[in-house]
Motif scaffolding. Structure first.
Motif, short mmCIF file in Angstrom:
data_model
loop_
_atom_site.label_atom_id
_atom_site.label_comp_id
_atom_site.label_asym_id
_atom_site.label_seq_id
_atom_site.Cartn_x
_atom_site.Cartn_y
_atom_site.Cartn_z
N ASP A 9 -4.73 29.04 25.14
CA ASP A 9 -3.80 28.08 25.74
C ASP A 9 -2.95 27.44 24.64
N ALA A 10 -1.75 27.03 25.01
CA ALA A 10 -0.89 26.32 24.06
C ALA A 10 -1.30 24.86 24.00
N VAL A 11 -1.36 24.32 22.80
CA VAL A 11 -1.62 22.90 22.59
C VAL A 11 -0.35 22.29 22.00
N LEU A 12 0.17 21.26 22.68
CA LEU A 12 1.46 20.67 22.33
C LEU A 12 1.27 19.28 21.73
N PRO A 13 2.14 18.88 20.81
CA PRO A 13 2.06 17.52 20.27
C PRO A 13 2.56 16.51 21.29
N PRO A 14 2.20 15.24 21.12
CA PRO A 14 2.69 14.20 22.04
C PRO A 14 4.22 14.20 22.09
N GLY A 15 4.76 14.05 23.31
CA GLY A 15 6.21 13.97 23.48
C GLY A 15 6.93 15.29 23.35
N HIS A 16 6.22 16.39 23.35
CA HIS A 16 6.87 17.71 23.23
C HIS A 16 7.78 17.95 24.43
N ARG A 17 8.85 18.67 24.21
CA ARG A 17 9.86 18.90 25.25
C ARG A 17 9.30 19.67 26.46
N LEU A 18 8.15 20.37 26.30
CA LEU A 18 7.62 21.19 27.39
C LEU A 18 6.44 20.55 28.11
N THR A 19 6.11 19.32 27.79
CA THR A 19 4.94 18.70 28.42
C THR A 19 5.11 18.45 29.90
N ASP A 20 6.34 18.52 30.40
CA ASP A 20 6.55 18.31 31.83
C ASP A 20 6.32 19.59 32.63
N ARG A 21 6.03 20.68 31.96
CA ARG A 21 5.81 21.95 32.66
C ARG A 21 4.30 22.16 32.89
N ALA A 22 3.97 22.84 34.00
CA ALA A 22 2.58 23.15 34.28
C ALA A 22 2.06 24.27 33.39
#
Length: 298
Positions: free
Chosen positions: A170-183
């Motif tokens: 799975d992808a782990v994103l940093p806080p505030g990443h542009r893609l965090t609104d995607r499922a």
């Protein structure tokens, strides 16, 4: 040096009371029993028997030696039993090498189960990312490892593989990443990001590089660690994005974890043994316990 065979004769005399009865129990003639007891007295330098005509009975020194004879004979019997079990493949040591999360998810639970199902099997564990070379060099008996592009070929006649489980990255994103609104995200959506990745030589780094190249880019790796928790911490600190196997995501904030939408990179975990040893009873016992642990935990 005391001959343990003579201790058995002394023990038989103590048990049966007469030279004749001791001889019958040991399938010896009375003369042979007497000779063995006389030789034992010579070895210890003390009288072990009172003799009066055909009657014999233990002296105080004889009674003391009988106590030790009981302990010595029990240890010898125990040694014979363990050697017989070892020869039959019922007891012994099995050396297993596995990567950290497989140790946690599969190997450690298998050890617990083996204590009940095969108490004679002792498992020694080595933490290793690349364990196939150790297997082929004879350093270990079972390698729990991952299929990746640089691993030994599936048709390598030196090893026999048993699939254990498969899990996606799975992808782990940093806080505030542009893609965090995607499922979920596409791997190609992360082409412009910095990456946190395992060190060169780690199979999971190979999985990452091959997966990224498969969708048209080479990951720009800025931070490295072979510890997935350290990777997740670096991502949380804004060091980039990462791909981490799902079973290694315990403790990572779910809000920052996103499945890969299309063809997620997957690590396929298998157990390998050297060809010719796949039917060894000890290895079969450990392989069975690993399989049961997979069923319970994965």
């Amino acid at each position: 040096m005391i001959d343990p065979r003579r201790l058995r004769v002394l023990r038989a005399l103590a048990d049966h009371g007469t030279v004749t009865a001791a001889g019958q129990a040991l399938h010896l003639t009375p003369s042979a029993v007497s000779q063995q007891l006389a030789a034992l007295e010579s070895e210890v330098g003390q009288d072990l028997l009172h003799r009066k005509g055909r009657r014999v009975w233990l002296t105080a020194a004889g009674e003391l030696l009988v106590e030790h004879a009981t302990a010595v004979i029990a240890e010898l019997d125990r040694a014979e039993a363990r050697l017989a079990a070892y020869a039959a493949g019922e007891t012994g040591r099995v050396r297993v090498a596995a990567f950290a999360s497989a140790i946690t998810q599969v190997v450690a639970p298998a050890i617990v189960a083996l204590r009940a199902s095969a108490p004679g099997v002792s498992v020694v564990v080595h933490d290793a990312e690349r364990s196939l070379p150790m297997l082929l060099d004879g350093e270990i008996d079972i390698a729990v490892t991952v299929e990746y592009w640089a691993s030994a070929n599936e048709d390598d006649q030196r090893i026999v593989r048993t699939p254990l489980y498969a899990e996606p990255f799975d992808a782990v994103l940093p806080p505030g990443h542009r893609l965090t609104d995607r499922a979920e995200v596409n791997l190609s959506d992360l082409a412009a990001d910095d990456w946190v990745a395992p060190l060169p030589g780690n199979p999971c780094r190979d999985v990452l590089v091959v997966a990224c190249e498969g969708v048209g880019f080479t990951p720009r790796i800025t931070h490295t660690s072979d510890d997935f928790h350290a990777e997740a911490a670096l991502v949380a600190a804004g060091g980039g994005v990462a791909l981490i196997p799902r079973t290694a995501l315990a403790g990572v904030e779910p809000a920052r974890v996103r499945p890969i939408a299309v063809d997620p990179p997957t690590r396929r975990v298998f157990a390998a043994v050297r060809r010719g040893r796949e039917d060894h009873p000890l290895i079969l016992a450990v392989q069975s316990a690993l399989g049961e642990a997979v069923t319970q935990s994965c």
